[in-house]
Write a protein that holds these residues in place. Sequence first.
Motif, PDB file in Angstrom:
ATOM      1  N   GLU A   1       9.037  -6.871  -0.506  1.00 52.33           N
ATOM      2  CA  GLU A   1       9.053  -5.432  -0.387  1.00 52.33           C
ATOM      3  C   GLU A   1       7.904  -4.813  -1.172  1.00 52.33           C
ATOM      4  N   TYR A   2       7.600  -5.381  -2.323  1.00 61.25           N
ATOM      5  CA  TYR A   2       6.523  -4.836  -3.149  1.00 61.25           C
ATOM      6  C   TYR A   2       5.197  -4.922  -2.402  1.00 61.25           C
ATOM      7  N   VAL A   3       4.935  -6.057  -1.796  1.00 61.25           N
ATOM      8  CA  VAL A   3       3.688  -6.237  -1.052  1.00 61.25           C
ATOM      9  C   VAL A   3       3.651  -5.300   0.150  1.00 61.25           C
ATOM     10  N   ARG A   4       4.772  -5.100   0.795  1.00 56.35           N
ATOM     11  CA  ARG A   4       4.826  -4.177   1.931  1.00 56.35           C
ATOM     12  C   ARG A   4       4.416  -2.778   1.485  1.00 56.35           C
ATOM     13  N   LEU A   6       2.500  -2.059  -1.112  1.00 56.76           N
ATOM     14  CA  LEU A   6       1.071  -2.104  -1.414  1.00 56.76           C
ATOM     15  C   LEU A   6       0.248  -1.963  -0.136  1.00 56.76           C
ATOM     16  N   GLN A   7       0.668  -2.648   0.918  1.00 59.08           N
ATOM     17  CA  GLN A   7      -0.055  -2.564   2.179  1.00 59.08           C
ATOM     18  C   GLN A   7       0.004  -1.153   2.758  1.00 59.08           C
ATOM     19  N   ARG A   8       1.117  -0.505   2.600  1.00 54.80           N
ATOM     20  CA  ARG A   8       1.275   0.838   3.149  1.00 54.80           C
ATOM     21  C   ARG A   8       0.534   1.897   2.329  1.00 54.80           C
ATOM     22  N   LEU A   9       0.645   1.815   0.994  1.00 51.35           N
ATOM     23  CA  LEU A   9       0.063   2.827   0.123  1.00 51.35           C
ATOM     24  C   LEU A   9      -1.392   2.538  -0.260  1.00 51.35           C
ATOM     25  N   VAL A  67      -1.483  -7.934 -12.793  1.00 51.15           N
ATOM     26  CA  VAL A  67      -2.275  -6.760 -12.443  1.00 51.15           C
ATOM     27  C   VAL A  67      -3.125  -7.155 -11.254  1.00 51.15           C
ATOM     28  N   GLY A  68      -3.064  -6.350 -10.214  1.00 51.54           N
ATOM     29  CA  GLY A  68      -3.871  -6.598  -9.026  1.00 51.54           C
ATOM     30  C   GLY A  68      -4.871  -5.487  -8.842  1.00 51.54           C
TER      31      GLY A  68
END
Length: 77
Positions: A1-4, A6-9, A67-68
């Motif tokens: 969900e976190y990656v989803r 990130l992809q959206r925002l 941290v990314g």
Amino acid sequence: EYVRLLQRLSPRAFLFENVYGLTGAQNGDSWVEIRAAFADAGYRIFHRVLDAADYGVPQHRERLFIVGVKEGEFFFP
């Protein structure tokens, strides 16, 4: 969900915190999947296990910080 999210925002950078044992969970397979998911989302990640006591918290509490960044590098203090 976190990656989803990130992809959206698509923020320039993110901070992700979890239990320090995450890197060794399921013989390291989970860690490989997590790193790949962040990379696929367009982020270069930097990670470190930090102890909250080193930052003024009155208890020893080791946590994994990731941290990314989309561009550049990140250096932990």
